[in-house]
Motif scaffolding. Structure first.
Motif, PDB file in Angstrom:
ATOM      1  N   ARG A  95     -18.838  -4.297  15.281  1.00  0.00           N
ATOM      2  CA  ARG A  95     -20.053  -3.987  14.532  1.00  0.00           C
ATOM      3  C   ARG A  95     -21.300  -4.480  15.260  1.00  0.00           C
ATOM      4  O   ARG A  95     -22.414  -4.216  14.833  1.00  0.00           O
ATOM      5  N   GLY A 120     -26.509  -3.151  17.503  1.00  0.00           N
ATOM      6  CA  GLY A 120     -25.842  -3.144  16.213  1.00  0.00           C
ATOM      7  C   GLY A 120     -25.501  -1.747  15.743  1.00  0.00           C
ATOM      8  O   GLY A 120     -26.110  -0.756  16.165  1.00  0.00           O
ATOM      9  N   ASP A 121     -24.518  -1.667  14.855  1.00  0.00           N
ATOM     10  CA  ASP A 121     -24.119  -0.408  14.230  1.00  0.00           C
ATOM     11  C   ASP A 121     -24.995  -0.188  13.005  1.00  0.00           C
ATOM     12  O   ASP A 121     -24.747  -0.735  11.931  1.00  0.00           O
ATOM     13  N   ALA A 122     -26.035   0.632  13.147  1.00  0.00           N
ATOM     14  CA  ALA A 122     -27.017   0.815  12.078  1.00  0.00           C
ATOM     15  C   ALA A 122     -26.610   1.883  11.075  1.00  0.00           C
ATOM     16  O   ALA A 122     -27.433   2.321  10.275  1.00  0.00           O
ATOM     17  N   SER A 123     -25.326   2.319  11.094  1.00  0.00           N
ATOM     18  CA  SER A 123     -24.879   3.196  10.019  1.00  0.00           C
ATOM     19  C   SER A 123     -24.916   2.449   8.688  1.00  0.00           C
ATOM     20  O   SER A 123     -25.019   3.060   7.630  1.00  0.00           O
ATOM     21  N   ASP A 124     -24.820   1.125   8.765  1.00  0.00           N
ATOM     22  CA  ASP A 124     -25.083   0.255   7.612  1.00  0.00           C
ATOM     23  C   ASP A 124     -26.258  -0.631   8.011  1.00  0.00           C
ATOM     24  O   ASP A 124     -26.071  -1.721   8.550  1.00  0.00           O
ATOM     25  N   PRO A 125     -27.494  -0.169   7.770  1.00  0.00           N
ATOM     26  CA  PRO A 125     -28.665  -0.869   8.324  1.00  0.00           C
ATOM     27  C   PRO A 125     -28.844  -2.284   7.811  1.00  0.00           C
ATOM     28  O   PRO A 125     -29.251  -3.163   8.561  1.00  0.00           O
ATOM     29  N   ASN A 126     -28.540  -2.538   6.541  1.00  0.00           N
ATOM     30  CA  ASN A 126     -28.733  -3.885   5.997  1.00  0.00           C
ATOM     31  C   ASN A 126     -27.800  -4.885   6.666  1.00  0.00           C
ATOM     32  O   ASN A 126     -28.218  -5.968   7.092  1.00  0.00           O
ATOM     33  N   THR A 127     -26.523  -4.515   6.758  1.00  0.00           N
ATOM     34  CA  THR A 127     -25.558  -5.408   7.397  1.00  0.00           C
ATOM     35  C   THR A 127     -25.892  -5.616   8.861  1.00  0.00           C
ATOM     36  O   THR A 127     -25.812  -6.734   9.378  1.00  0.00           O
ATOM     37  N   SER A 128     -26.275  -4.547   9.545  1.00  0.00           N
ATOM     38  CA  SER A 128     -26.625  -4.651  10.958  1.00  0.00           C
ATOM     39  C   SER A 128     -27.822  -5.581  11.158  1.00  0.00           C
ATOM     40  O   SER A 128     -27.830  -6.410  12.077  1.00  0.00           O
ATOM     41  N   ASN A 129     -28.811  -5.463  10.302  1.00  0.00           N
ATOM     42  CA  ASN A 129     -29.998  -6.308  10.411  1.00  0.00           C
ATOM     43  C   ASN A 129     -29.649  -7.777  10.168  1.00  0.00           C
ATOM     44  O   ASN A 129     -30.139  -8.672  10.875  1.00  0.00           O
ATOM     45  N   ASN A 133     -29.934 -10.875  12.915  1.00  0.00           N
ATOM     46  CA  ASN A 133     -30.680 -12.107  12.598  1.00  0.00           C
ATOM     47  C   ASN A 133     -29.809 -13.339  12.809  1.00  0.00           C
ATOM     48  O   ASN A 133     -30.281 -14.357  13.338  1.00  0.00           O
TER      49      ASN A 133
END
Length: 368
Positions: A95, A120-129, A133
């Motif tokens: 991921r 990052g895998d931004a298909s899930d943007p919140n998790t990737s962000n 961080n």
């Protein structure tokens, strides 16, 4: 009042003998707390990470070990070329990818500057962000260890402090949310279905010709659910403290009193539903569909209300769950007193009175 308490006792035995109702009333809070606590948490842990290391020096090996030892990451794939990055993402093997360029250690030690890429895998943007961080924080910590004592020109140091939830635990958000959701669904759904069931079977007419006033007959059916929902509140609080390790900062008596008020609000909604529908299916549909979505969307539990368009923010003001979630969060997490939740309490109380008044009027119309 002796007749009223006799009706309440009868309803208690009726509910306690109904195994399906008891499973919903007592089992649902436990299941939801366990699911949100261990399965549906928004925290990111043990995320699979790939590493593409062109430098292969002591510093990159040390940083890779730090990522692997962190509770947030698990380094499970070592890439050999950039062409493997997208393929690994497609297969769902990783991921996040950390790319160390050539001469990473030399650049860091000689020029005090080195580049690193985080993909990052931004298909899930919140998790990737969140993952990026976390990864950036690991690099900052290592940099501070190396150059923390050095006096660099134009150096800006930032100090971060998280109030109320320094460990960023998801329980601080979802425990009040689960309480709100459960009390709204169980209070409204179980009460409405119970009364409508009497109408469907034809026993409501028998109850209404008893010596007790029709309104007290209806209220007597809501009392058991009031008690059982209050027990659910205690179960949730005990699980929050002893299972999920979430302290209750504020006043417990105030917390219980506010929960009792919200239970009355949910029960009054249930009475209102039962006054306007004639079948259990319709009552359950209204309770689940009509209250579940607003409870999730407009409470502030899942989505911040301030991020919504203005019309939806206005609509959220008429949803009881918004005010109760705000009250519980302020008491449980922030430790605030009654003075800080007085406005929300007054709004909930007013809603309860309005719902109950409409329900009573509807019942009177049906009896004439």
């Amino acid at each position: 009042m002796k007749v009223f308490f006799a009706f309440v006792r009868k309803e208690f035995w009726h509910v306690l003998r109904d195994k399906r109702s008891m499973i919903i009333l007592m089992g649902l809070p436990i299941v939801m707390m366990l699911l949100f606590g261990f399965a549906l948490t928004s925290e990111v842990k043990n995320s699979e990470v790939g590493v593409l290391d062109f430098s292969k020096d002591e510093t990159t090996r040390l940083l890779i070990d730090r990522f692997d030892q962190s509770k947030y990451f698990s380094v499970n794939k070592v890439l050999q070329s950039e062409s493997e990055i997208e393929e690994s993402f497609r297969r769902g093997e990783i991921r996040l990818v950390i790319v160390f360029p050539e001469n990473f250690q030399a650049n860091l030690l000689h020029s005090n500057k080195a580049q690193v890429r985080l993909i990052g895998d931004a298909s899930d943007p919140n998790t990737s962000n969140i993952m990026i961080n976390y990864a950036s924080a690991i690099f900052r910590d290592y940099q501070n260890e190396l150059f923390g004592q050095a006096k660099l020109p134009f150096q800006i140091n930032t100090e971060t402090r998280m109030l109320y939830n320094p460990q960023l635990k998801g329980a601080y958000s979802f425990v009040p949310g689960v309480m709100t959701l459960i009390l709204m669904l169980l209070g409204a759904m179980m009460t409405s279905v119970s009364i409508v069931k009497e109408k469907e079977t034809g026993t409501m007419e028998i109850l209404l010709v008893s010596p007790m006033k029709p309104l007290l007959v209806v209220l007597s059916k809501a009392v058991p659910y009031l008690v059982l929902c209050f027990i659910d509140v205690i179960i949730i609080l005990l699980m929050a403290v002893y299972v999920l390790d979430m302290p209750i900062v504020g006043s417990i008596p105030l917390l219980l009193a506010e929960s009792l008020l919200f239970i009355f609000t949910a029960l009054s909604l249930g009475l209102l539903i039962s006054a306007v529908v004639d079948t259990q299916q319709v009552a359950m549909f209204i309770s689940l569909v009509g209250f579940l979505m607003p409870a999730l969307v407009f409470s502030g539990f899942m989505f911040p209300i301030e991020n919504m368009p203005l019309p939806l923010q206005i609509v959220s003001n008429v949803v009881p769950t918004k005010w109760y979630y705000n009250i519980i969060s302020n008491i449980m997490v922030k430790g605030l007193g009654f003075a800080f939740v007085m406005k929300q309490t007054a709004i909930l109380f007013a809603m309860t009175v309005v719902f109950l008044a409409i329900a009573i009027k509807k019942f009177k119309v049906r009896l004439e």
